[in-house]
Design a protein around this motif. Structure first.
Motif, PDB file in Angstrom:
ATOM      1  N   MET A  29      71.340  91.277  12.575  1.00 27.84           N
ATOM      2  CA  MET A  29      71.788  89.891  12.581  1.00 27.84           C
ATOM      3  C   MET A  29      70.751  88.988  13.235  1.00 27.84           C
ATOM      4  O   MET A  29      70.406  87.926  12.707  1.00 27.84           O
ATOM      5  CB  MET A  29      73.123  89.773  13.312  1.00 27.84           C
ATOM      6  N   VAL A  30      70.205  89.418  14.374  1.00 30.97           N
ATOM      7  CA  VAL A  30      69.192  88.630  15.069  1.00 30.97           C
ATOM      8  C   VAL A  30      67.941  88.488  14.204  1.00 30.97           C
ATOM      9  O   VAL A  30      67.371  87.402  14.067  1.00 30.97           O
ATOM     10  CB  VAL A  30      68.838  89.289  16.423  1.00 30.97           C
ATOM     11  N   VAL A  31      67.507  89.599  13.572  1.00 31.28           N
ATOM     12  CA  VAL A  31      66.294  89.587  12.749  1.00 31.28           C
ATOM     13  C   VAL A  31      66.469  88.677  11.538  1.00 31.28           C
ATOM     14  O   VAL A  31      65.579  87.879  11.208  1.00 31.28           O
ATOM     15  CB  VAL A  31      65.933  91.016  12.305  1.00 31.28           C
ATOM     16  N   ILE A  32      67.609  88.780  10.861  1.00 34.78           N
ATOM     17  CA  ILE A  32      67.837  87.974   9.656  1.00 34.78           C
ATOM     18  C   ILE A  32      67.918  86.494   9.988  1.00 34.78           C
ATOM     19  O   ILE A  32      67.356  85.639   9.288  1.00 34.78           O
ATOM     20  CB  ILE A  32      69.114  88.444   8.928  1.00 34.78           C
ATOM     21  N   LEU A  33      68.606  86.137  11.086  1.00 37.03           N
ATOM     22  CA  LEU A  33      68.680  84.725  11.482  1.00 37.03           C
ATOM     23  C   LEU A  33      67.289  84.188  11.821  1.00 37.03           C
ATOM     24  O   LEU A  33      66.942  83.053  11.461  1.00 37.03           O
ATOM     25  CB  LEU A  33      69.622  84.570  12.679  1.00 37.03           C
ATOM     26  N   SER A  34      66.491  85.014  12.484  1.00 40.72           N
ATOM     27  CA  SER A  34      65.118  84.621  12.794  1.00 40.72           C
ATOM     28  C   SER A  34      64.293  84.454  11.524  1.00 40.72           C
ATOM     29  O   SER A  34      63.499  83.525  11.390  1.00 40.72           O
ATOM     30  CB  SER A  34      64.476  85.660  13.713  1.00 40.72           C
ATOM     31  N   TYR A  35      64.507  85.363  10.563  1.00 39.54           N
ATOM     32  CA  TYR A  35      63.756  85.305   9.308  1.00 39.54           C
ATOM     33  C   TYR A  35      64.137  84.076   8.495  1.00 39.54           C
ATOM     34  O   TYR A  35      63.290  83.442   7.869  1.00 39.54           O
ATOM     35  CB  TYR A  35      64.012  86.577   8.501  1.00 39.54           C
ATOM     36  N   ILE A  36      65.432  83.713   8.509  1.00 36.40           N
ATOM     37  CA  ILE A  36      65.878  82.526   7.775  1.00 36.40           C
ATOM     38  C   ILE A  36      65.193  81.273   8.317  1.00 36.40           C
ATOM     39  O   ILE A  36      64.778  80.385   7.563  1.00 36.40           O
ATOM     40  CB  ILE A  36      67.408  82.388   7.866  1.00 36.40           C
ATOM     41  N   ARG A  37      65.058  81.201   9.652  1.00 37.87           N
ATOM     42  CA  ARG A  37      64.367  80.042  10.245  1.00 37.87           C
ATOM     43  C   ARG A  37      62.871  80.058   9.889  1.00 37.87           C
ATOM     44  O   ARG A  37      62.282  79.029   9.607  1.00 37.87           O
ATOM     45  CB  ARG A  37      64.548  80.049  11.766  1.00 37.87           C
ATOM     46  N   LYS A  38      62.297  81.255   9.883  1.00 40.75           N
ATOM     47  CA  LYS A  38      60.864  81.388   9.621  1.00 40.75           C
ATOM     48  C   LYS A  38      60.512  81.080   8.177  1.00 40.75           C
ATOM     49  O   LYS A  38      59.464  80.493   7.894  1.00 40.75           O
ATOM     50  CB  LYS A  38      60.413  82.794   9.985  1.00 40.75           C
ATOM     51  N   ILE A  39      61.390  81.475   7.236  1.00 40.20           N
ATOM     52  CA  ILE A  39      61.073  81.355   5.814  1.00 40.20           C
ATOM     53  C   ILE A  39      60.916  79.902   5.384  1.00 40.20           C
ATOM     54  O   ILE A  39      60.244  79.593   4.397  1.00 40.20           O
ATOM     55  CB  ILE A  39      62.165  82.055   4.965  1.00 40.20           C
ATOM     56  N   ARG A  40      61.517  78.976   6.130  1.00 42.33           N
ATOM     57  CA  ARG A  40      61.385  77.553   5.792  1.00 42.33           C
ATOM     58  C   ARG A  40      59.937  77.096   5.886  1.00 42.33           C
ATOM     59  O   ARG A  40      59.512  76.178   5.181  1.00 42.33           O
ATOM     60  CB  ARG A  40      62.245  76.708   6.738  1.00 42.33           C
ATOM     61  N   TYR A  41      59.182  77.736   6.766  1.00 44.39           N
ATOM     62  CA  TYR A  41      57.795  77.333   6.969  1.00 44.39           C
ATOM     63  C   TYR A  41      56.812  78.411   6.501  1.00 44.39           C
ATOM     64  O   TYR A  41      55.639  78.395   6.850  1.00 44.39           O
ATOM     65  CB  TYR A  41      57.556  77.048   8.459  1.00 44.39           C
ATOM     66  N   SER A  42      57.339  79.367   5.717  1.00 43.23           N
ATOM     67  CA  SER A  42      56.491  80.469   5.250  1.00 43.23           C
ATOM     68  C   SER A  42      55.415  79.943   4.300  1.00 43.23           C
ATOM     69  O   SER A  42      55.694  79.119   3.423  1.00 43.23           O
ATOM     70  CB  SER A  42      57.333  81.535   4.548  1.00 43.23           C
ATOM     71  N   PRO A  43      54.187  80.448   4.434  1.00 45.00           N
ATOM     72  CA  PRO A  43      53.105  79.994   3.564  1.00 45.00           C
ATOM     73  C   PRO A  43      53.019  80.757   2.253  1.00 45.00           C
ATOM     74  O   PRO A  43      51.984  80.722   1.594  1.00 45.00           O
ATOM     75  CB  PRO A  43      51.865  80.272   4.424  1.00 45.00           C
ATOM     76  N   PHE A  44      54.110  81.450   1.848  1.00 39.15           N
ATOM     77  CA  PHE A  44      53.994  82.317   0.674  1.00 39.15           C
ATOM     78  C   PHE A  44      53.597  81.532  -0.580  1.00 39.15           C
ATOM     79  O   PHE A  44      52.908  82.052  -1.459  1.00 39.15           O
ATOM     80  CB  PHE A  44      55.297  83.102   0.435  1.00 39.15           C
ATOM     81  N   LYS A  45      54.002  80.261  -0.663  1.00 37.45           N
ATOM     82  CA  LYS A  45      53.618  79.458  -1.836  1.00 37.45           C
ATOM     83  C   LYS A  45      52.115  79.218  -1.882  1.00 37.45           C
ATOM     84  O   LYS A  45      51.538  79.066  -2.957  1.00 37.45           O
ATOM     85  CB  LYS A  45      54.383  78.129  -1.837  1.00 37.45           C
ATOM     86  N   ASP A  46      51.474  79.182  -0.710  1.00 34.65           N
ATOM     87  CA  ASP A  46      50.022  79.023  -0.678  1.00 34.65           C
ATOM     88  C   ASP A  46      49.317  80.243  -1.253  1.00 34.65           C
ATOM     89  O   ASP A  46      48.240  80.129  -1.845  1.00 34.65           O
ATOM     90  CB  ASP A  46      49.540  78.789   0.757  1.00 34.65           C
ATOM     91  N   PHE A  47      49.928  81.413  -1.083  1.00 30.65           N
ATOM     92  CA  PHE A  47      49.317  82.645  -1.585  1.00 30.65           C
ATOM     93  C   PHE A  47      49.320  82.709  -3.110  1.00 30.65           C
ATOM     94  O   PHE A  47      48.534  83.444  -3.702  1.00 30.65           O
ATOM     95  CB  PHE A  47      50.039  83.874  -1.022  1.00 30.65           C
ATOM     96  N   ILE A  48      50.218  81.946  -3.751  1.00 26.01           N
ATOM     97  CA  ILE A  48      50.292  81.955  -5.213  1.00 26.01           C
ATOM     98  C   ILE A  48      49.016  81.389  -5.825  1.00 26.01           C
ATOM     99  O   ILE A  48      48.574  81.833  -6.888  1.00 26.01           O
ATOM    100  CB  ILE A  48      51.527  81.153  -5.695  1.00 26.01           C
ATOM    101  N   THR A  49      48.403  80.436  -5.151  1.00 18.25           N
ATOM    102  CA  THR A  49      47.188  79.799  -5.682  1.00 18.25           C
ATOM    103  C   THR A  49      45.919  80.213  -4.944  1.00 18.25           C
ATOM    104  O   THR A  49      44.834  79.803  -5.313  1.00 18.25           O
ATOM    105  CB  THR A  49      47.334  78.266  -5.601  1.00 18.25           C
ATOM    106  N   SER A  50      46.065  81.031  -3.899  1.00 14.03           N
ATOM    107  CA  SER A  50      44.898  81.404  -3.106  1.00 14.03           C
ATOM    108  C   SER A  50      44.061  82.476  -3.801  1.00 14.03           C
ATOM    109  O   SER A  50      44.599  83.483  -4.274  1.00 14.03           O
ATOM    110  CB  SER A  50      45.347  81.923  -1.735  1.00 14.03           C
ATOM    111  N   PRO A  51      42.732  82.304  -3.863  1.00 14.27           N
ATOM    112  CA  PRO A  51      41.865  83.339  -4.457  1.00 14.27           C
ATOM    113  C   PRO A  51      41.745  84.575  -3.581  1.00 14.27           C
ATOM    114  O   PRO A  51      41.214  85.594  -4.024  1.00 14.27           O
ATOM    115  CB  PRO A  51      40.516  82.621  -4.587  1.00 14.27           C
TER     116      PRO A  51
END
Length: 315
Positions: A29-51
């Motif tokens: 529960m603690v990990v998932i709540l922390s992950y939900i907060r983190k995912i809002r600022y996750s840079p994963f979309k940047d990796f889609i276009t990164s070489p």
């Protein structure tokens, strides 16, 4: 006295097991709540276009999957990822799996060198269409899922590979989210797994999930609960303790060099996914090399669950 002793043992056993489950639940529960907060600022979309995003080979072992194989291939080809290839390994299917792929994607048999680094049964042919450049179909003699994955590893050209079951559907950002911990980690991530959810009852449109509903089968409904318990409760908690011992073969990412060094999948093992993870742990610990095996609760792969008791028992 004997009966009382048995009663106390049972009481102690179930109390101990429930204490472990409660601890895992609280940690998860603690990990998932922390992950939900983190995912809002996750840079994963940047990796889609990164070489600099590492290429990935998606391996799809298939045996007698003519009914669903096209849907699975189309969903993997549609993932939101910069550099990837899809390798379907037809494991000597006795139905029209291979013919369906050839006809749907207009494939032709091609000559290609095969380096048998991880020993496999003979390959009968490679099929390719230049108009679908990141799709390759391998036809090989039947030998099981583990041997088919080893064959796909031999052919793959990327430093990472992702295993996907032939009856599964990937969400479009699932692969890039699965790769994010690998890119962000300060130590080599040799394996990373994502969440598997039950496809039964889900409505698809052009290979993508459009709406989610409950299946009609009570057997499938119970499996929905079990999948949620196993992934969002068990593995999230174990990941927080660096104790992951199994990643689902239906959707997992691996560092190819580490798997090849470990000898690949062992074909005679019926739990090849768990056995490989355990061996990767042992290899890194014995060599005293820094490593990480991760599980994240966001990337989703949808897979079909058995709806009959006979198929469920076999699984």
């Amino acid at each position: 006295a004997l009966v009382m002793g048995v009663n106390y043992f049972i009481l102690f056993y179930y109390g101990f097991v429930n204490l472990i489950y409660t601890t895992l639940l609280l940690v998860s529960m603690v990990v998932i709540l922390s992950y939900i907060r983190k995912i809002r600022y996750s840079p994963f979309k940047d990796f889609i276009t990164s070489p600099e995003t590492p290429p990935v080979s998606i391996l799809v072992p298939a045996y007698n999957e003519e009914r669903v194989i096209v849907r699975t291939v189309r969903s993997t080809l549609a993932v939101n990822y910069p550099f990837f290839e899809v390798i379907v390994i037809n494991d000597g299917s006795t139905d029209a799996t291979l013919d369906t792929l050839i006809r749907t994607f207009h494939l032709r048999k091609v000559d290609r060198a095969y380096r048998n680094v991880l020993k496999t049964t003979p390959v009968r042919g490679f099929y390719y269409n230049p108009d679908v450049p990141n799709l390759l179909v391998i036809d090989k003699e039947n030998s099981g899922k583990a041997d088919s994955l080893n064959c796909g590893i031999n052919v793959s050209r990327s430093p990472y590979f992702c295993t996907v079951d032939a009856d599964s559907v990937l969400e479009e950002n699932a692969l890039v989210k699965l790769m994010t911990p690998t890119v962000e980690s300060t130590v080599p991530v040799v394996a990373c797994g994502g969440v598997i959810r039950v496809l039964n009852g889900v409505h698809l449109e052009d290979g993508a999930v459009r709406s989610i509903d409950l299946p009609r089968s009570s057997i499938a409904m119970f499996q929905i609960v079990e999948y949620l318990r196993a992934f969002l409760f068990g593995r999230v908690g174990l990941d927080a303790m660096n104790g992951i011992l199994i990643l689902s073969g239906a959707f997992s990412l691996f560092r190819k060099a580490s798997v090849v060094e470990a000898g690949g999948y062992r074909p005679k093992n019926v739990t090849e996914d768990m056995e490989l993870i355990t061996r990767l742990h042992r290899q890194a610990i014995e060599r005293k090399t820094p490593y990480s095996i991760k599980f994240i609760s966001d990337p989703v792969c949808w897979t079909e669950a058995p709806e009959s008791r006979k198929i469920l028992e076999r699984q």
